[in-house]
Design a protein around this motif. Structure first.
Motif, PDB file in Angstrom:
ATOM      1  N   MET A   1       0.829  -1.212   0.000  1.00 41.40           N
ATOM      2  CA  MET A   1       0.000   0.000   0.000  1.00 41.40           C
ATOM      3  C   MET A   1       0.864   1.263   0.000  1.00 41.40           C
ATOM      4  O   MET A   1       0.478   2.291  -0.566  1.00 41.40           O
ATOM      5  CB  MET A   1      -0.921  -0.020   1.225  1.00 41.40           C
ATOM      6  N   LEU A   2       2.051   1.188   0.634  1.00 41.16           N
ATOM      7  CA  LEU A   2       2.963   2.322   0.688  1.00 41.16           C
ATOM      8  C   LEU A   2       4.138   2.095  -0.251  1.00 41.16           C
ATOM      9  O   LEU A   2       4.532   0.955  -0.496  1.00 41.16           O
ATOM     10  CB  LEU A   2       3.493   2.515   2.110  1.00 41.16           C
ATOM     11  N   ASP A   3       4.721   3.188  -0.774  1.00 40.68           N
ATOM     12  CA  ASP A   3       5.907   3.037  -1.607  1.00 40.68           C
ATOM     13  C   ASP A   3       7.086   2.619  -0.744  1.00 40.68           C
ATOM     14  O   ASP A   3       7.023   2.652   0.491  1.00 40.68           O
ATOM     15  CB  ASP A   3       6.207   4.333  -2.364  1.00 40.68           C
ATOM     16  N   ALA A   4       8.188   2.241  -1.354  1.00 38.04           N
ATOM     17  CA  ALA A   4       9.299   1.601  -0.654  1.00 38.04           C
ATOM     18  C   ALA A   4       9.906   2.480   0.440  1.00 38.04           C
ATOM     19  O   ALA A   4      10.381   1.972   1.462  1.00 38.04           O
ATOM     20  CB  ALA A   4      10.378   1.204  -1.660  1.00 38.04           C
ATOM     21  N   GLU A   5       9.919   3.807   0.275  1.00 36.25           N
ATOM     22  CA  GLU A   5      10.557   4.691   1.239  1.00 36.25           C
ATOM     23  C   GLU A   5       9.658   5.060   2.416  1.00 36.25           C
ATOM     24  O   GLU A   5      10.147   5.429   3.483  1.00 36.25           O
ATOM     25  CB  GLU A   5      10.995   5.993   0.561  1.00 36.25           C
ATOM     26  N   SER A   6       8.375   4.953   2.234  1.00 34.62           N
ATOM     27  CA  SER A   6       7.446   5.518   3.213  1.00 34.62           C
ATOM     28  C   SER A   6       7.334   4.769   4.540  1.00 34.62           C
ATOM     29  O   SER A   6       7.140   5.407   5.578  1.00 34.62           O
ATOM     30  CB  SER A   6       6.059   5.686   2.589  1.00 34.62           C
ATOM     31  N   PRO A   7       7.425   3.420   4.591  1.00 35.62           N
ATOM     32  CA  PRO A   7       7.301   2.763   5.896  1.00 35.62           C
ATOM     33  C   PRO A   7       8.298   3.290   6.933  1.00 35.62           C
ATOM     34  O   PRO A   7       7.927   3.551   8.084  1.00 35.62           O
ATOM     35  CB  PRO A   7       7.541   1.287   5.570  1.00 35.62           C
ATOM     36  N   ARG A   8       9.543   3.457   6.546  1.00 32.52           N
ATOM     37  CA  ARG A   8      10.536   3.960   7.500  1.00 32.52           C
ATOM     38  C   ARG A   8      10.199   5.383   7.929  1.00 32.52           C
ATOM     39  O   ARG A   8      10.315   5.734   9.111  1.00 32.52           O
ATOM     40  CB  ARG A   8      11.939   3.910   6.893  1.00 32.52           C
ATOM     41  N   ALA A   9       9.777   6.214   6.981  1.00 29.80           N
ATOM     42  CA  ALA A   9       9.445   7.603   7.315  1.00 29.80           C
ATOM     43  C   ALA A   9       8.254   7.675   8.266  1.00 29.80           C
ATOM     44  O   ALA A   9       8.242   8.480   9.197  1.00 29.80           O
ATOM     45  CB  ALA A   9       9.153   8.390   6.039  1.00 29.80           C
ATOM     46  N   VAL A  10       7.256   6.828   8.036  1.00 27.13           N
ATOM     47  CA  VAL A  10       6.071   6.823   8.891  1.00 27.13           C
ATOM     48  C   VAL A  10       6.438   6.375  10.304  1.00 27.13           C
ATOM     49  O   VAL A  10       5.997   6.970  11.296  1.00 27.13           O
ATOM     50  CB  VAL A  10       4.977   5.917   8.289  1.00 27.13           C
TER      51      VAL A  10
END
Length: 435
Positions: A396-405
């Motif tokens: 659901m999220l792009d590759a970079e977004s989980p860490r940022a969230v």
């Protein structure tokens, strides 16, 4: 969960009422509620919207206090730095600081070596109870080559080498402030933002609370408490006067500059032409520079940044780092606020609660807020938690977004993903080039 319920402020008499929802006020409210005291807090704007947000995003361990010989303050600062690493480990990362050594007595190799030895002695337990990846090394001295490599074209003649030490960087420092609010609420404190304390309630010569105006509805109500704590930040002086006390300290305007320039991995310190030390620090890949203090006392409400003040600060920066050639156009944000001209030692909440207990004539349980993990930050590393978030997101999220969230919201990523599942429009990036 925090629920804004202003009417509950007048439903009972509290043991402790805190005016001001910055990091100090929220820490006091958390400590008081955690010890079982009926606690309320009012904040006239957003939680942490004043000086608690406008700072250099670093957590210092008292090395600067050694320059003035204040060993007590240095020791308290070391303890506070360690406490944050214990209770919110994902919010801090070690950051190296570097300063050139010279042949002047205060910045010589011998002076820095003595300072590092004293710091190591005072901070013998600086890493006690801290996750291995957050343990800070002792300060050390490096040669001229290391200084040249770090400072590049800003390197100066007459520098003999470099002194390097480590403190913590907090890229999302406002999340620490919010976590204190969540922790206070979880222990039963009643918190209300956009609730402005306007008048002291005095009966028979004693303070019994304050009158509060709900800035959303316009309604006013009286909040009664056995003890009222003034943690109003820049507005502390007017409240002291309302309480009948004479403020013993002036306020100064302080500023940090956020620039569009890229930052290196370490923080660099250099003196201005007037002898003041400035720091270049990284923040989200950008260069953050601070801190400038006004020469004259500031009014609590004067948080404007005049162009001449900005240009003077830019000039100071260029005197400390001449090859930087910073211009007004490079500045993207100015952190600013009115701060105390004289700072006492840290550990404020615990000291306030000791005073409150004495005034109320009670024996409160011991302080535990320096060892208990804060809400949403009760995990070890961002990387491991980001792996869990990525797996749960299922593409659901792009590759970079989980860490940022995870880095921004901690374990609250679960609630955010649940909202995204209900409304797919929330998955779209706010800024295209940022996760």
């Amino acid at each position: 969960m925090m629920i804004r319920n202003v009417s509950s402020l007048s439903a009972r008499r509290f043991d402790v009422l805190v005016i001001g929802g910055g990091i100090h006020g929220l820490a006091v409210a958390y400590d008081a509620a955690q010890r079982g005291l009926a606690t309320a807090l009012v904040e006239r704007a957003d939680f942490g919207s004043g000086s608690s947000f406008n700072h250099a995003k670093t957590l210092h361990g008292g090395l600067r206090s050694l320059q003035s010989g204040d060993l007590v303050k240095a020791r308290f600062s070391i303890g506070e730095r360690r406490a944050v690493a214990r209770i919110a480990p994902p919010l801090v990362t070690p950051l190296a600081f570097m300063m050139g050594t010279t042949r002047t007595p205060t910045r010589s190799t011998w002076a820095m070596r003595a300072g590092f030895l004293l710091d190591a002695a005072l901070g013998f337990d600086r890493n006690a109870g801290v996750e291995p990846h957050l343990r800070l090394p002792a300060g050390r001295l490096l040669g001229r080559d290391a200084y040249d490599a770090a400072f590049g074209r800003n390197a100066r003649a007459g520098v003999t080498g470099a002194a390097q030490w480590s403190d913590y960087h907090m890229a999302e420092a406002d999340r620490l402030t919010l976590a204190f609010a969540q922790a206070a609420a979880a222990h039963g404190a009643v918190l209300a933002n956009y609730a402005e304390a306007t008048e002291a309630l005095v009966h028979d010569g004693r303070l019994h609370g304050v009158r509060v105006v709900d800035r959303q509805s316009g309604a006013s109500l009286d909040v009664e408490a056995r003890i009222t704590v003034n943690a109003a930040g820049a507005a502390c002086r007017p409240w002291m006067e309302r309480f009948g006390a004479r403020p013993p300290f002036p306020l100064l305007k302080a500023m940090n500059l956020v620039t569009s320039r890229p930052a290196g991995p370490a923080a660099l310190s250099a003196p201005t032409s007037g002898g003041r030390l400035l720091l270049i620090m990284p923040w989200h890949g950008r260069m953050l520079i601070g801190t400038s203090h006004s020469d004259q006392p500031a009014d609590p409400s004067d948080t404007r940044v005049r162009r001449e003040e900005l240009l003077d600060f830019v000039g100071e920066v260029n005197s400390a780092f001449p090859a930087l050639s910073l211009s007004e156009g490079d500045v993207t944000l100015v952190h600013r606020g009115a701060v105390l001209a004289v700072r006492n030692r840290r550990g404020v909440a615990e000291q306030v609660l000791a005073l409150i207990s004495d005034k109320l004539g009670i024996t409160a349980p011991p302080c535990r807020t320096g060892t208990i993990l804060l809400p949403s930050w009760d995990f070890g590393t961002v990387s491991r938690e980001a792996e869990r978030a990525e797996a749960a997101a299922g593409g659901m999220l792009d590759a970079e977004s989980p860490r940022a969230v995870v880095a921004t919201h901690g374990t609250a990523w679960r609630a955010l993903l649940a909202r995204c599942e209900r409304d797919s429009t929330l998955v779209v990036r706010i800024a295209p080039d940022l996760p």
